[in-house]
Design a protein around this motif. Structure first.
Motif, PDB file in Angstrom:
ATOM      1  N   MET A   1       0.859  -1.182   0.000  1.00 53.62           N
ATOM      2  CA  MET A   1       0.000   0.000   0.000  1.00 53.62           C
ATOM      3  C   MET A   1       0.896   1.233   0.000  1.00 53.62           C
ATOM      4  N   LEU A   2       0.373   2.346  -0.489  1.00 54.48           N
ATOM      5  CA  LEU A   2       1.107   3.598  -0.492  1.00 54.48           C
ATOM      6  C   LEU A   2       0.961   4.286   0.867  1.00 54.48           C
ATOM      7  N   PRO A   3       1.902   5.150   1.219  1.00 56.05           N
ATOM      8  CA  PRO A   3       1.810   5.850   2.508  1.00 56.05           C
ATOM      9  C   PRO A   3       0.498   6.606   2.689  1.00 56.05           C
ATOM     10  N   GLU A   4       0.024   7.278   1.645  1.00 53.94           N
ATOM     11  CA  GLU A   4      -1.217   8.033   1.771  1.00 53.94           C
ATOM     12  C   GLU A   4      -2.426   7.112   1.929  1.00 53.94           C
ATOM     13  N   GLU A   5      -2.336   5.882   1.385  1.00 51.52           N
ATOM     14  CA  GLU A   5      -3.417   4.915   1.557  1.00 51.52           C
ATOM     15  C   GLU A   5      -3.553   4.478   3.012  1.00 51.52           C
ATOM     16  N   VAL A   6      -2.419   4.133   3.621  1.00 50.90           N
ATOM     17  CA  VAL A   6      -2.481   3.641   5.000  1.00 50.90           C
ATOM     18  C   VAL A   6      -2.866   4.758   5.963  1.00 50.90           C
ATOM     19  N   LEU A   7      -2.438   5.999   5.662  1.00 53.34           N
ATOM     20  CA  LEU A   7      -2.814   7.110   6.522  1.00 53.34           C
ATOM     21  C   LEU A   7      -4.324   7.343   6.450  1.00 53.34           C
ATOM     22  N   LYS A   8      -4.877   7.270   5.260  1.00 54.26           N
ATOM     23  CA  LYS A   8      -6.319   7.473   5.096  1.00 54.26           C
ATOM     24  C   LYS A   8      -7.102   6.373   5.799  1.00 54.26           C
ATOM     25  N   PHE A   9      -6.643   5.128   5.684  1.00 51.74           N
ATOM     26  CA  PHE A   9      -7.356   4.015   6.303  1.00 51.74           C
ATOM     27  C   PHE A   9      -7.285   4.100   7.826  1.00 51.74           C
ATOM     28  N   SER A  10      -6.105   4.419   8.360  1.00 50.12           N
ATOM     29  CA  SER A  10      -5.969   4.526   9.816  1.00 50.12           C
ATOM     30  C   SER A  10      -6.830   5.662  10.359  1.00 50.12           C
ATOM     31  N   SER A  11      -6.940   6.752   9.605  1.00 49.75           N
ATOM     32  CA  SER A  11      -7.782   7.871  10.022  1.00 49.75           C
ATOM     33  C   SER A  11      -9.249   7.456  10.052  1.00 49.75           C
ATOM     34  N   LYS A  12      -9.655   6.645   9.079  1.00 46.59           N
ATOM     35  CA  LYS A  12     -11.033   6.162   9.062  1.00 46.59           C
ATOM     36  C   LYS A  12     -11.318   5.271  10.263  1.00 46.59           C
ATOM     37  N   MET A  13     -10.357   4.436  10.640  1.00 46.72           N
ATOM     38  CA  MET A  13     -10.555   3.574  11.804  1.00 46.72           C
ATOM     39  C   MET A  13     -10.757   4.404  13.067  1.00 46.72           C
ATOM     40  N   LEU A  14      -9.900   5.397  13.259  1.00 44.16           N
ATOM     41  CA  LEU A  14     -10.030   6.248  14.439  1.00 44.16           C
ATOM     42  C   LEU A  14     -11.352   7.013  14.408  1.00 44.16           C
ATOM     43  N   ARG A  15     -11.722   7.495  13.239  1.00 40.13           N
ATOM     44  CA  ARG A  15     -12.960   8.257  13.126  1.00 40.13           C
ATOM     45  C   ARG A  15     -14.168   7.415  13.527  1.00 40.13           C
ATOM     46  N   GLU A  16     -14.203   6.143  13.084  1.00 36.12           N
ATOM     47  CA  GLU A  16     -15.329   5.280  13.418  1.00 36.12           C
ATOM     48  C   GLU A  16     -15.424   5.037  14.918  1.00 36.12           C
ATOM     49  N   TYR A  17     -14.291   4.844  15.575  1.00 41.11           N
ATOM     50  CA  TYR A  17     -14.315   4.662  17.023  1.00 41.11           C
ATOM     51  C   TYR A  17     -14.778   5.931  17.733  1.00 41.11           C
ATOM     52  N   TYR A  18     -14.291   7.079  17.287  1.00 42.35           N
ATOM     53  CA  TYR A  18     -14.687   8.328  17.909  1.00 42.35           C
ATOM     54  C   TYR A  18     -16.155   8.647  17.642  1.00 42.35           C
ATOM     55  N   ASN A  19     -16.652   8.284  16.438  1.00 36.86           N
ATOM     56  CA  ASN A  19     -18.069   8.467  16.155  1.00 36.86           C
ATOM     57  C   ASN A  19     -18.927   7.638  17.103  1.00 36.86           C
ATOM     58  N   PHE A  20     -18.433   6.442  17.421  1.00 31.92           N
ATOM     59  CA  PHE A  20     -19.154   5.593  18.377  1.00 31.92           C
ATOM     60  C   PHE A  20     -19.249   6.283  19.740  1.00 31.92           C
ATOM     61  N   LEU A  21     -18.166   6.918  20.148  1.00 35.54           N
ATOM     62  CA  LEU A  21     -18.158   7.579  21.450  1.00 35.54           C
ATOM     63  C   LEU A  21     -19.078   8.802  21.472  1.00 35.54           C
ATOM     64  N   THR A  22     -19.240   9.449  20.313  1.00 31.80           N
ATOM     65  CA  THR A  22     -20.129  10.620  20.287  1.00 31.80           C
ATOM     66  C   THR A  22     -21.597  10.232  20.426  1.00 31.80           C
ATOM     67  N   ASN A  23     -21.906   8.946  20.298  1.00 29.15           N
ATOM     68  CA  ASN A  23     -23.284   8.489  20.458  1.00 29.15           C
ATOM     69  C   ASN A  23     -23.674   8.274  21.920  1.00 29.15           C
TER      70      ASN A  23
END
Length: 333
Positions: free
Chosen positions: A218-240
């Protein structure tokens, strides 16, 4: 059980969206990238850098060899006639084979390798199938030293995340199956650095530099985008999480870009920084007024200034490093 949130009034805290810059440095390594985010609210450079680094190193998805079968070999402590490496060394080399997938393939996927005659066996000799391809085809697997020897291998390919050393199959494998630690993550190295950023005359901001190196799956920008999505989903869960708050509530949002407000660290004046009296006087003698001017000076020119010594040189290097800058000689070296 979710609690009810009663919002009487909301105060929205607005923060300017930071700027983003990506550089793919090094022609000899296309899988290295440096990401710069600035300006960030004070403290968020460390918060973002540390959380992204942990996710990048431990949770990235990928495909890897999980088990190996070699014709005529029953266990990893065997030796093969006419082959330079022992079986254990071959298994270690196979851990370095980088795989990627171009399509969603149902497990299990089995790749094969067959070669006869004197010469090296590399990743290019693995027969690709089911959308699984070898990224580093030059990787060395073993060396055949006898022209009459033929090597036949089978590889079980598994999809996973991060690193898995506990996989021991599902119980249906043959007795000659040798299991390999799963190096699924495409990320090889992650480092980050937090320094001061400047908005106008205010330097109470963070600048985050995030360096990512991958193995090519994977390219560096790919893994950064995917890791950001993972964190976002967890944080979205906490906002509920809902709670009864019969008082002023707060919300948070990023707005706009402040590119026009961000000034280069080159423009920071020497008098605005904390230098020792000796170093400050030496810079005044040399008529050096900004960090940008200081970064363009050679070490030889600095050492010619009266009373300038090694301690001052060390202090200046450390101060420039805090703002992502280097002396002229350090950049060229």
């Amino acid at each position: 059980m979710l609690l009810t949130l009663i919002i009487r009034s909301v105060q929205v805290i607005k923060v300017q969206e930071p700027n983003y810059k990506f550089e793919r440095t090094g022609e000899d390594n296309p899988f290295f990238g440096s990401f710069v985010f600035e300006p960030l609210e004070r403290g968020f450079g460390l918060t973002l850098g540390n959380s992204l680094r942990r996710v990048l190193l431990s949770a990235m998805p990928g495909v890897a060899i999980s088990a190996v079968r070699i014709k005529g070999v029953m266990h990893e402590y065997s030796f093969m006639s006419g082959v330079q490496e022992d079986v254990l060394e071959i298994l270690m080399n196979l851990k370095s084979v980088v795989l990627t997938t171009t399509e969603e393939s149902p497990e299990p996927v089995v790749l094969t390798l067959s070669k006869k005659g004197v010469g090296p066996i590399t990743g290019a000799d693995i027969e690709e199938a089911s959308g699984i391809t070898v990224v580093n085809k030059e990787v060395h697997i073993c060396e055949i030293t006898d022209e009459d020897i033929e090597i036949m291998m089978e590889f079980d390919i598994k999809v996973g995340r991060g690193y898995d050393r506990n996989w021991k199959g599902n119980g249906n494998e043959s007795l000659d199956t040798m299991f390999v630690d799963g190096h699924f993550t495409p990320v090889q190295k992650v480092s980050y650095k937090v320094s001061d950023a400047r908005v106008g005359q205010d330097i109470n901001y963070d600048k985050l530099i995030l360096d990512i190196e991958t193995n090519g799956a994977m390219l560096p920008e790919e893994v950064l985008k995917f890791s950001s999505k993972m964190l976002r989903e967890y944080y979205n869960f906490l906002t509920n999480i809902e709670v009864d708050v019969p008082r002023l509530s707060h919300d948070f949002q990023l707005e706009g870009s402040q590119e026009e407000n961000v000034e280069s660290n080159d423009d920071i004046t020497i008098k605005d920084l904390e230098f020792s009296v000796r170093s400050r006087n030496c810079l005044e003698i040399g008529n050096i007024k900004t960090l940008g001017q200081l970064a363009d000076i050679s070490i030889e020119e600095l050492m010619q200034i009266k009373n300038f010594g090694k301690k001052s040189l060390t202090e200046i290097r450390e101060k420039l490093s805090q703002y992502g800058l280097k002396l002229k000689d350090d950049r060229e070296g």
